[in-house]
Design an enzyme around this catalytic site. Sequence first.
Site, PDB file in Angstrom:
ATOM      1  N   ASP A  62       0.816  -1.218   0.000  1.00  0.00           N
ATOM      2  CA  ASP A  62       0.000   0.000   0.000  1.00  0.00           C
ATOM      3  C   ASP A  62       0.847   1.265   0.000  1.00  0.00           C
ATOM      4  O   ASP A  62       0.314   2.359  -0.193  1.00  0.00           O
ATOM      5  CB  ASP A  62      -0.906   0.034   1.237  1.00  0.00           C
ATOM      6  CG  ASP A  62      -2.065  -0.944   1.133  1.00  0.00           C
ATOM      7  OD1 ASP A  62      -2.437  -1.305   0.005  1.00  0.00           O
ATOM      8  OD2 ASP A  62      -2.599  -1.347   2.184  1.00  0.00           O
ATOM      9  N   ASP A  63       2.131   1.121   0.245  1.00  0.00           N
ATOM     10  CA  ASP A  63       2.993   2.292   0.408  1.00  0.00           C
ATOM     11  C   ASP A  63       3.188   3.003  -0.930  1.00  0.00           C
ATOM     12  O   ASP A  63       3.679   2.415  -1.899  1.00  0.00           O
ATOM     13  CB  ASP A  63       4.350   1.845   0.964  1.00  0.00           C
ATOM     14  CG  ASP A  63       5.217   3.032   1.345  1.00  0.00           C
ATOM     15  OD1 ASP A  63       5.166   3.427   2.515  1.00  0.00           O
ATOM     16  OD2 ASP A  63       5.938   3.544   0.481  1.00  0.00           O
ATOM     17  N   LEU A  64       2.830   4.270  -0.968  1.00  0.00           N
ATOM     18  CA  LEU A  64       2.927   5.026  -2.217  1.00  0.00           C
ATOM     19  C   LEU A  64       4.369   5.143  -2.681  1.00  0.00           C
ATOM     20  O   LEU A  64       4.655   5.100  -3.882  1.00  0.00           O
ATOM     21  CB  LEU A  64       2.307   6.413  -2.055  1.00  0.00           C
ATOM     22  CG  LEU A  64       2.313   7.301  -3.307  1.00  0.00           C
ATOM     23  CD1 LEU A  64       1.566   6.628  -4.458  1.00  0.00           C
ATOM     24  CD2 LEU A  64       1.706   8.665  -3.004  1.00  0.00           C
TER      25      LEU A  64
END
Length: 209
Positions: free
Chosen positions: A163-165
Amino acid sequence: MNPPDTTDCHHEAARFLAALDDDWAALVATVGPCLHAPKPAREPWQALLRAVAYQQLSVRAGDTMIARFLALYGAADFPMPEQVCATSPDALRGCGFSGRKADTIRGIAEAARSGVVPTLEQAREMDDDALIARLTALHGIGRWTVEMMLIYTLGRNDLLPADDLGVREGYRRLRRLDRPPTPRQMTELALPWSPHRTAASWYLWRVPR
């Protein structure tokens, strides 16, 4: 269980990733050795609190808020969970935390006091999925927050926060794509990087702009 010694693992991870293809080889050559440095002395509740503090903020802003938080207790080290539970929401907001973050911080401290958040020794004996399931049940704690604790406190070597941009944007630049992959796509793309997905995350955070 003792804290993991990650030095050899990081060297092996860099060699492994560089051998994947030309893009990875160029990235490893440009960035250099993997210097990922967990903080294994921190208790999980402390790591969760720090992760919440830094959510959606720059490192500098997060550092300032943590410094103000520690100053409430007149010490350079973390207070006990009981002290945080006794701290008013207004005092926490005075450090710069939003009302939501203040409530989450007090909830983390209460969960540490009651044993819902395991101690560092207990957490080392639990697998990733068990920790994620237990800790994301807390109000305001999402999967990313727990994954940061797993990576930076427990030193888990095969974890990629899909999920980490920053991870997804790093992959976009690495592959010269028009848009970053979705979290689901990122999870699938990272499967061949096992058992070195933590190091892969570290390198993706550092893809040159």
